[in-house]
Structure formats: structure tokens, C-alpha cells
Write an enzyme that holds these catalytic residues in place. Structure first.
Site, PDB file in Angstrom:
ATOM      1  N   GLY A  22      -5.217 -13.883  11.319  1.00 18.10           N
ATOM      2  CA  GLY A  22      -6.156 -13.541  10.253  1.00 18.10           C
ATOM      3  C   GLY A  22      -7.092 -14.698   9.995  1.00 18.10           C
ATOM      4  N   ARG A  23      -6.636 -15.636   9.183  1.00 13.36           N
ATOM      5  CA  ARG A  23      -7.540 -16.677   8.679  1.00 13.36           C
ATOM      6  C   ARG A  23      -8.070 -17.605   9.748  1.00 13.36           C
ATOM      7  NH1 ARG A  23      -3.250 -17.753   4.053  1.00 13.36           N
ATOM      8  NH2 ARG A  23      -1.995 -17.113   5.831  1.00 13.36           N
ATOM      9  N   LEU A  56       0.228 -17.384   9.527  1.00 11.71           N
ATOM     10  CA  LEU A  56       0.155 -18.835   9.773  1.00 11.71           C
ATOM     11  C   LEU A  56       0.469 -19.181  11.224  1.00 11.71           C
ATOM     12  CD1 LEU A  56       1.421 -20.465   6.463  1.00 11.71           C
ATOM     13  CD2 LEU A  56      -0.915 -20.314   7.341  1.00 11.71           C
ATOM     14  N   TYR A  76       0.848  -1.188   0.000  1.00 17.43           N
ATOM     15  CA  TYR A  76       0.000   0.000   0.000  1.00 17.43           C
ATOM     16  C   TYR A  76       0.890   1.248   0.000  1.00 17.43           C
ATOM     17  CZ  TYR A  76      -3.912  -3.141   0.894  1.00 17.43           C
ATOM     18  OH  TYR A  76      -4.835  -4.145   0.802  1.00 17.43           O
ATOM     19  N   ARG A 107       1.618  -1.114  10.934  1.00 20.44           N
ATOM     20  CA  ARG A 107       1.849  -2.411  10.271  1.00 20.44           C
ATOM     21  C   ARG A 107       2.902  -2.227   9.190  1.00 20.44           C
ATOM     22  NH1 ARG A 107      -1.869  -7.481   8.206  1.00 20.44           N
ATOM     23  NH2 ARG A 107      -1.284  -8.231  10.245  1.00 20.44           N
TER      24      ARG A 107
HETATM   25  C1  LIG Z   1      -9.310 -12.409   2.985  1.00 18.74           C
HETATM   26  C2  LIG Z   1      -8.123 -11.675   3.560  1.00 18.74           C
HETATM   27  C3  LIG Z   1      -8.091 -10.296   3.529  1.00 18.74           C
HETATM   28  C4  LIG Z   1      -7.023  -9.595   4.074  1.00 18.74           C
HETATM   29  N1  LIG Z   1      -7.031  -8.247   4.049  1.00 18.74           N
HETATM   30  C5  LIG Z   1      -6.042  -7.557   4.664  1.00 18.74           C
HETATM   31  C6  LIG Z   1      -6.080  -6.141   4.755  1.00 18.74           C
HETATM   32  O1  LIG Z   1      -6.996  -5.493   4.251  1.00 18.74           O
HETATM   33  N2  LIG Z   1      -5.074  -5.519   5.388  1.00 18.74           N
HETATM   34  C7  LIG Z   1      -4.046  -6.216   5.955  1.00 18.74           C
HETATM   35  O2  LIG Z   1      -3.152  -5.612   6.553  1.00 18.74           O
HETATM   36  N3  LIG Z   1      -3.967  -7.534   5.861  1.00 18.74           N
HETATM   37  C8  LIG Z   1      -4.942  -8.227   5.248  1.00 18.74           C
HETATM   38  N4  LIG Z   1      -4.872  -9.586   5.172  1.00 18.74           N
HETATM   39  C9  LIG Z   1      -3.689 -10.262   5.729  1.00 18.74           C
HETATM   40  C10 LIG Z   1      -3.974 -10.639   7.174  1.00 18.74           C
HETATM   41  O3  LIG Z   1      -4.164  -9.493   7.989  1.00 18.74           O
HETATM   42  C11 LIG Z   1      -2.826 -11.455   7.753  1.00 18.74           C
HETATM   43  O4  LIG Z   1      -1.682 -10.646   7.890  1.00 18.74           O
HETATM   44  C12 LIG Z   1      -2.481 -12.641   6.861  1.00 18.74           C
HETATM   45  O5  LIG Z   1      -3.645 -13.336   6.466  1.00 18.74           O
HETATM   46  C13 LIG Z   1      -1.518 -13.600   7.582  1.00 18.74           C
HETATM   47  O6  LIG Z   1      -2.059 -14.043   8.792  1.00 18.74           O
HETATM   48  P1  LIG Z   1      -2.873 -15.446   8.902  1.00 18.74           P
HETATM   49  O7  LIG Z   1      -1.970 -16.533   8.388  1.00 18.74           O
HETATM   50  O8  LIG Z   1      -3.184 -15.555  10.385  1.00 18.74           O
HETATM   51  O9  LIG Z   1      -4.116 -15.313   8.077  1.00 18.74           O
HETATM   52  C14 LIG Z   1      -5.937 -10.307   4.637  1.00 18.74           C
HETATM   53  C15 LIG Z   1      -5.961 -11.698   4.645  1.00 18.74           C
HETATM   54  C16 LIG Z   1      -7.044 -12.387   4.116  1.00 18.74           C
HETATM   55  C17 LIG Z   1      -7.022 -13.904   4.147  1.00 18.74           C
END
Ligand SMILES: Cc1cc2nc3c(=O)[nH]c(=O)nc-3n(C[C@H](O)[C@H](O)[C@H](O)COP(=O)(O)O)c2cc1C
Length: 254
Positions: free
Chosen positions: A215-216, A193, A67, A115
Site C-alpha cells: 500500500g503505502r 509494512l 466492511y 480480502r
Molecule cells: C490512505 C490509505 C487508504 C487505504 N484504503 C484502503 C481501502 O480502501 N481498502 C483496503 O482494503 N485497504 C485500504 N488501505 C489499506 C492498504 O490496502 C494496506 O492493506 C495497508 O496500508 C497495509 O499495507 P502497507 O503497510 O503496505 O501500506 C488503505 C491504506 C491507506 C494508507
């Protein structure tokens, strides 16, 4: 439906960036003028004011994932030759102006998070000749951000260059949070993850990060924090309306 850019004639808009460098086949962004950059700094502050008025008590500035702020920081996206590009100090100018403007409108006793993408994943790959943003850059950035009033660095990676080769696996971004924390003592959070309660606990307990972000897993299990607390032997406070169901579950298990 689709996933491509929406043309300007159909309600889309031209993206803006420090330099006219397109992201992997997407439209070429407009190179921001200095006046436009100053307007954006004011826009970030106005957004923080709206967040405060809406009742938020934490604000996070998004400086990651390709971004705008991330694009100013990384030499892979910032090719400017004015005071907003080129040298390290110049590439930090816009991000730090945003932090100052947000901090100025955000109450001193409430936290500002930032971030960051600790790496573009270009310099991690010795075969990739492209210049990029590195973990060492992030350590330097962290010190600047703290001096400008940021309370915690939320350490993510990537998003700036689509074809960068990323080694993805459980906790794959944690070492970057750890690097910043160990080198500076600045509070960090790790993300990426992090799936299991014991894994999250270990990251914090071993001092790799001060907090974890998910996140997920939170999409899959919105009550992950409560389930993790139970798995780790704590007694989480469930929202009152859930109490009856929780008691029933415990009774059924006994
Ligand atoms: C559907 C989706 C949308 C996301 N949108 C954003 C976002 O708008 N801004 C952001 O900083 N990270 C976004 N992320 C990244 C998550 O914040 C996170 O950093 C990333 O998924 C890794 O963490 P996780 O493995 O726990 O999901 C998004 C992730 C997913 C799966």
C-alpha cells in the site's frame, strides 16, 4: 473537511450492517432485513459485471477491515439470531452468497480474490474479554472460499474494532497469511509494512505467501516494483516512454 460522518440532511446516508452496532461513536447502522441482504448479493454481482465490462481481469471481494462482509463474519459485529447470524455457518451465509453471485458472473478463467481480516485483534490480547474472529477461523473460511471458487486469499487484519490492541511492525500480518497457506495450501498474499525488496522476496521464497501486496510504499514510490526488480538483479521492462530516461540513468552510472 473533518473526518466525521456526513449527516443525512447534508448528503450523507445511514450505514447498514448485520446488527445495530456502531463503530466507535459513528452513527448506529440500520440492521439489514433478509430482503435487503438479498438485494446486496445482487448488487455485488452487478458491480462485478460492471468491472468486467470496464475491462478489469481480476476482481477482489472486500471481506476485510470492518466492511459489510467482515461484519457478517465476526461475532464482534454480527449479533443476528436469524439464518445470517449466530452459528459459524450462519455468519458465513452472506459472504458465501456474495462469492457465489460474483463467481457466477465472472468468467471461469479469470481470478476472483477475497480480502479478509484474519483477526479482529481481540483474541490476540488475553486481557480482552470480547469474542472475536481468529486466525483459526480464517483457516476454516479459506477452505470454504476455495470450495466456492475463490482463487487467492488476500490476508489483512483488523478494522472491525477501533480500540483493539494491534502489534504493528514490519511484516506484522505475514504470519496470518502463512498460517492459512501452511494449513490449507490455498494461495495467499501478505500485506502490511512490507517495505524492502529483499523482505518481499523472502516472504515469497520461504513459502509464507504466494504474493505480496503493498500500500503505502507504492504511494511513496509508484515504481517500487521496477526498483525492487532492479535491486534483486532482474531487468524490469520499463514502460516505453520511460526508456530514454532509463538508458540515460544507466549511462550516467557507468
Ligand atoms: C490512505 C490509505 C487508504 C487505504 N484504503 C484502503 C481501502 O480502501 N481498502 C483496503 O482494503 N485497504 C485500504 N488501505 C489499506 C492498504 O490496502 C494496506 O492493506 C495497508 O496500508 C497495509 O499495507 P502497507 O503497510 O503496505 O501500506 C488503505 C491504506 C491507506 C494508507
Amino acid at each position: 473537511m473533518g473526518g466525521g460522518p456526513v449527516p443525512e440532511g447534508e448528503g450523507g446516508w445511514q450505514p447498514v450492517a448485520p446488527s445495530p452496532v456502531a463503530f466507535d461513536g459513528l452513527p448506529v447502522p440500520h440492521e439489514l432485513t433478509e430482503d435487503e441482504i438479498q438485494q446486496l448479493v445482487r448488487d455485488f454481482a452487478a458491480a462485478a459485471e460492471r468491472a468486467l465490462a470496464a475491462g478489469f481481469r481480476v476482481v477482489e471481494i472486500h471481506g476485510a477491515h470492518g466492511y459489510l462482509i467482515n461484519s457478517f463474519l465476526s461475532p464482534a459485529a454480527n449479533h443476528r439470531t436469524d439464518s445470517y447470524g449466530g452459528s459459524w455457518e450462519n455468519r458465513l451465509r452472506f459472504p458465501l452468497q456474495v462469492v457465489d453471485a460474483v463467481r457466477a458472473v465472472w468468467p471461469d478463467d479469470l481470478p476472483v480474490l477475497f480480502r479478509t481480516s484474519a483477526t479482529d485483534w481481540l483474541t490476540e490480547n488475553p486481557e480482552d474479554p470480547r469474542e472475536g474472529w481468529t486466525g483459526d477461523d480464517t483457516v476454516r473460511l479459506a477452505k470454504e472460499l476455495t470450495a466456492h471458487g475463490v482463487d487467492l486469499l488476500d490476508v489483512s487484519t483488523g478494522g472491525l474494532v477501533r480500540d483493539a490492541r494491534i502489534s504493528v511492525g514490519p511484516g506484522y500480518q505475514v504470519p496470518f497469511a502463512e498460517q492459512v497457506r501452511r494449513a490449507t495450501g490455498i494461495p495467499t498474499s501478505a500485506v502490511g509494512l512490507i517495505l524492502e525488496p529483499a523482505q518481499a522476496e523472502e516472504i515469497v521464497a520461504s513459502g509464507q505467501a504466494d504474493a505480496v501486496m503493498l500500500g503505502r510504499e507504492l504511494l511513496r514510490d509508484p515504481h517500487w516494483a521496477h526498483h525492487a526488480a532492479e535491486a534483486l538483479g532482474a531487468e524490469p521492462r520499463w514502460p516505453d516512454p520511460y526508456g530514454y530516461a532509463v538508458v540515460r540513468r544507466r549511462t550516467a552510472k557507468a
